[in-house]
Design an enzyme around this catalytic site. Structure first.
Site, PDB file in Angstrom:
ATOM      1  N   ASP A   7      -4.279 -14.208 -36.400  1.00  0.00           N
ATOM      2  CA  ASP A   7      -5.197 -13.350 -37.161  1.00  0.00           C
ATOM      3  C   ASP A   7      -5.168 -13.793 -38.614  1.00  0.00           C
ATOM      4  O   ASP A   7      -4.281 -14.538 -39.029  1.00  0.00           O
ATOM      5  CB  ASP A   7      -4.820 -11.865 -37.034  1.00  0.00           C
ATOM      6  CG  ASP A   7      -6.017 -10.946 -37.318  1.00  0.00           C
ATOM      7  OD1 ASP A   7      -7.100 -11.461 -37.650  1.00  0.00           O
ATOM      8  OD2 ASP A   7      -5.870  -9.712 -37.214  1.00  0.00           O
TER       9      ASP A   7
ATOM     10  N   SER B 210     -12.008 -12.397 -36.757  1.00  0.00           N
ATOM     11  CA  SER B 210     -11.407 -12.888 -38.000  1.00  0.00           C
ATOM     12  C   SER B 210     -10.439 -14.052 -37.810  1.00  0.00           C
ATOM     13  O   SER B 210     -10.222 -14.825 -38.730  1.00  0.00           O
ATOM     14  CB  SER B 210     -10.714 -11.733 -38.719  1.00  0.00           C
ATOM     15  OG  SER B 210      -9.891 -11.008 -37.820  1.00  0.00           O
TER      16      SER B 210
ATOM     17  N   CYS C 113      -7.452 -16.576 -57.590  1.00  0.00           N
ATOM     18  CA  CYS C 113      -6.679 -15.336 -57.716  1.00  0.00           C
ATOM     19  C   CYS C 113      -5.968 -15.085 -56.382  1.00  0.00           C
ATOM     20  O   CYS C 113      -6.611 -14.995 -55.333  1.00  0.00           O
ATOM     21  CB  CYS C 113      -7.620 -14.163 -58.026  1.00  0.00           C
ATOM     22  SG  CYS C 113      -6.779 -12.565 -58.008  1.00  0.00           S
TER      23      CYS C 113
ATOM     24  N   ASN D 245     -21.472  -6.946 -57.657  1.00  0.00           N
ATOM     25  CA  ASN D 245     -20.370  -7.151 -56.708  1.00  0.00           C
ATOM     26  C   ASN D 245     -19.103  -7.361 -57.524  1.00  0.00           C
ATOM     27  O   ASN D 245     -19.079  -8.214 -58.397  1.00  0.00           O
ATOM     28  CB  ASN D 245     -20.669  -8.374 -55.832  1.00  0.00           C
ATOM     29  CG  ASN D 245     -19.541  -8.716 -54.854  1.00  0.00           C
ATOM     30  OD1 ASN D 245     -19.443  -9.842 -54.402  1.00  0.00           O
ATOM     31  ND2 ASN D 245     -18.701  -7.767 -54.527  1.00  0.00           N
ATOM     32  N   GLY D 246     -18.080  -6.565 -57.216  1.00  0.00           N
ATOM     33  CA  GLY D 246     -16.819  -6.653 -57.958  1.00  0.00           C
ATOM     34  C   GLY D 246     -16.429  -5.286 -58.483  1.00  0.00           C
ATOM     35  O   GLY D 246     -17.194  -4.333 -58.334  1.00  0.00           O
TER      36      GLY D 246
ATOM     37  N   GLY E 172     -20.830  -5.427 -46.622  1.00  0.00           N
ATOM     38  CA  GLY E 172     -20.926  -4.007 -46.950  1.00  0.00           C
ATOM     39  C   GLY E 172     -21.881  -3.307 -46.025  1.00  0.00           C
ATOM     40  O   GLY E 172     -23.027  -3.741 -45.885  1.00  0.00           O
TER      41      GLY E 172
ATOM     42  N   CYS F  77     -11.570 -15.576 -55.892  1.00  0.00           N
ATOM     43  CA  CYS F  77     -10.831 -14.769 -54.910  1.00  0.00           C
ATOM     44  C   CYS F  77     -10.521 -15.577 -53.646  1.00  0.00           C
ATOM     45  O   CYS F  77     -11.427 -15.947 -52.892  1.00  0.00           O
ATOM     46  CB  CYS F  77     -11.677 -13.554 -54.542  1.00  0.00           C
ATOM     47  SG  CYS F  77     -11.017 -12.630 -53.154  1.00  0.00           S
TER      48      CYS F  77
END
Ligand code: AMP
Length: 458
Positions: free
Chosen positions: A346, A284, A434, A102-103, A28, A237
Site C-alpha cells: 500500500d 493506491s 516537502c 488549492n492548498g 476532491g 509535496c
C-alpha cells in the site's frame, strides 16, 4: 486537497472547465463550482456533490464566455457547507473577481482576525476568503495584478491559485510550489491551467510547462505573460507522487505512475521478503506493487478487489463506521490467496485502520503469511498545506514504533520505504520537496495557527 482549473480564450470555456474538473474529481469530492466571464460580468454555479451531479446542461447557458475557472473541493480548511464551495466571487472596487485555491494558508486565522478588527465580514470559514478581502481592501493600488501581488505577499502557506476578472485571468503558485499547477495549449484555441495534466488529455490540450514556484502567469489580450512574484524556494509535496495525483498525470515534471512504480522497485530492493505473490491494495498500491513484482520476480496478483461505488473511508467520523467502510470497499479473492505467502503493498498507513482490516481479511481468507510493505515512510506528522491528515495523536506512527504497528495490524512483517529511496525513485534533489508528513520538518508555519512540533528550520 482540491483541484483548480482555468480556461482562457476558448468559446467553450465553461464546458472545458467542467471536463477538466471531472478528470480531477479524485482531488476532491465534497463540492465543485465554475465561474465564467461574459460581457463584463462573472457568473458562478457551485454546489455540494460530485461534478457530474452538480452541473446540468442549462448551467452552461449561464456560464457563457471564453474564460472560466473551476474547483473541486476536499475540505482541509473551513466547513463542509455550500458557502465553503469555490469559486469565491465578489464585487469590489475594480469590478468583479472570482478565485479558486488549492492548498492551505497557515496564517489564515491571524489575517482573518486582523481583517475582522478592521470591519470585514466573512461569508465562509475558508482561508481563501482572506485573499478576496486583501485584494478588495488594497484600494491604493489601481490594477488587479498589483493587488494580487500585495495580497499573496501577506499570506503564508500553500496556494496554487487561479483568479478570474472580467477580462483577465491570473494563475500563480506560492514560492514553495507545494501544490502542482501546469499550463497547456488547447488545440481548439486558448490555454488551460490545471492542477493535474490528466485534465489536458480530456480537453485535447498540449502540455506547455509547469508554472514555477513563485511565478504568476497573466492571461490578457490573448497573450500570456509571466512574472516572478516570489523568489522560488521549491518544497513540492512528495505526497502528490505517493498518493494524491492520478497516475496518468505528470506532476512536478514527472509521470506519477512511473514514479510510483519505481518506488515499488526501491521497496523490493530495500525490503525484500520471501513470498509467493505480490498483492496491491487497490487502487493506491497498484503501481508500486507492479514495481515490487518486477524487481523481485515474485508474481503480481490482484488478490484484493475494490468496490468502486464506496466513497472515501478516510474521514468518517467514528472508528466503527471506518471499519465497516473498509470492509465494504475491499474484499479478497479467496481462490488466489489461500495457503499463499503474500507481500501486500500500500502507499501509506495513516491511522492503521485499513492495514489492520486488510491483514485480518487476508488471514480469514486463508493466507499463510501477510507481509505489509509501504511505498512511503511512516506518516508521523499532520500536513498543514492541503493534504487531509488527522491530528498527530491519531497518526499511528507518531506514537508507535514499526514493530508496535506490526503487532497492532497483526502482520508477519512490516516495513516502510525510506526518504532516501523515494528521492532515488524520483531522481531529484531532496531539498526540492516537502517531506513534512514524514520528517516533521515544516518549510513554513505560523505560531498563531500551529507551532512547529518537530525540527522546523525556519
Ligand atoms: P488508514 O486506514 O487511516 O491507515 O489510512 C490508510 C489508507 O488511506 C491507505 O490505503 C491510503 O491509500 C489512504 N490515504 C492516505 N492518505 C490519504 C488522504 N489524505 N486522503 C484519503 N486517503 C488517504
Amino acid at each position: 486537497m482540491c483541484s483548480v482549473v482555468g480556461i482562457y480564450g476558448n468559446e467553450n470555456a465553461s464546458k472545458l472547465a467542467f471536463y477538466s474538473l471531472f478528470s480531477m474529481q479524485h482531488r476532491g469530492q465534497e463540492a465543485a463550482g465554475i465561474s465564467s466571464s461574459f460581457k463584463g460580468h462573472i457568473k458562478t454555479v457551485k454546489n455540494r456533490g460530485l461534478v457530474t451531479q452538480i452541473f446540468k446542461e442549462e448551467d452552461f447557458k449561464i456560464l457563457k464566455g471564453d474564460m472560466a475557472i473551476g474547483h473541486t473541493r476536499y475540505s482541509t480548511a473551513g466547513d463542509d457547507s455550500i458557502l465553503d464551495a469555490q469559486p469565491i466571487f465578489a464585487r469590489y472596487g475594480l469590478g468583479e473577481i472570482s478565485i479558486v485555491h488549492n492548498g492551505n494558508l497557515v496564517n489564515a486565522k491571524e489575517i482573518r482576525k486582523e481583517l475582522i478588527k478592521k470591519g470585514a465580514i466573512f461569508q465562509s470559514n475558508m482561508d481563501t476568503e482572506n485573499l478576496i478581502h486583501l485584494i478588495a481592501k488594497d484600494y491604493q493600488k489601481n490594477t488587479l495584478k498589483e493587488r494580487i501581488t500585495d495580497a499573496v505577499k501577506k499570506v503564508k502557506g500553500a496556494f496554487s491559485l487561479v483568479i478570474l476578472s472580467r477580462h483577465k485571468m491570473f494563475a500563480l503558485r506560492d514560492p514553495f510550489g507545494f501544490r502542482p499547477l501546469s499550463i497547456g495549449k488547447i488545440r481548439s484555441g486558448g490555454y488551460i491551467v490545471a492542477s493535474e495534466t490528466c485534465a489536458f488529455e480530456l480537453v485535447d490540450a498540449e502540455f506547455i510547462r509547469d508554472i514555477k514556484p513563485g511565478e504568476m502567469i497573466i492571461f490578457e489580450d490573448n497573450e500570456i505573460k509571466s512574472e516572478m512574484v516570489f523568489k522560488p524556494s521549491p518544497k513540492q509535496c512528495i505526497f502528490e507522487y505517493i498518493y494524491f495525483a492520478r497516475p496518468d498525470s505528470d506532476v512536478f515534471g514527472k509521470n506519477v505512475y512511473l514514479a510510483r512504480k519505481q518506488m515499488g522497485r526501491e521497496l523490493a530492493k530495500e525490503l525484500p521478503v520471501v513470498a509467493d505473490m505480490v498483492v496491491p491494495v487497490p487502487d493506491s498500491g497498484v503501481a508500486a506493487a507492479l514495481g515490487y513484482s518486477e524487481e523481485s520476480g515474485i508474481p503480481f496478483e490482484m488478490g484484493i478487489m475494490r468496490n468502486h461505488y464506496v466513497g472515501r473511508t478516510f474521514i468518517e467520523p467514528t472508528q466503527e463506521i471506518r471499519n465497516l467502510k473498509v470492509k465494504m470497499k475491499l474484499s479478497p479473492i479467496i481462490e488466489k490467496i489461500k495457503g499463499k505467502r503474500l507481500v501486500v503493498i500500500d502507499d501509506s498507513i495513516v491511522r492503521g485502520t485499513t492495514s489492520k482490516r486488510i491483514v485480518r481479511m487476508l488471514r480469514d481468507a486463508g493466507a499463510k503469511e501477510v507481509h505489509m510493505r509501504i511505498a512511503a515512510p511512516a506518516t508521523i506528522a499532520p500536513c498543514y498545506y492541503g493534504v487531509d491528515t488527522p491530528t498527530k495523536e491519531e497518526l499511528i506512527a507518531s506514537k508507535m514504533s514499526v514493530e508496535e504497528i506490526r503487532k497492532y495490524i497483526e502482520a508477519d512483517s512490516l516495513a516502510y520505504l525510506t526518504i532516501e529511496s523515494i528521492i532515488k525513485a524520483i531522481n531529484d534533489k531532496r531539498e526540492n520537496y516537502c517531506f513534512a508528513c514524514f520528517d516533521g520538518n515544516y518549510p513554513v508555519y505560523d505560531f498563531f495557527s500551529f507551532s512547529c512540533p518537530y525540527n522546523c528550520k525556519i
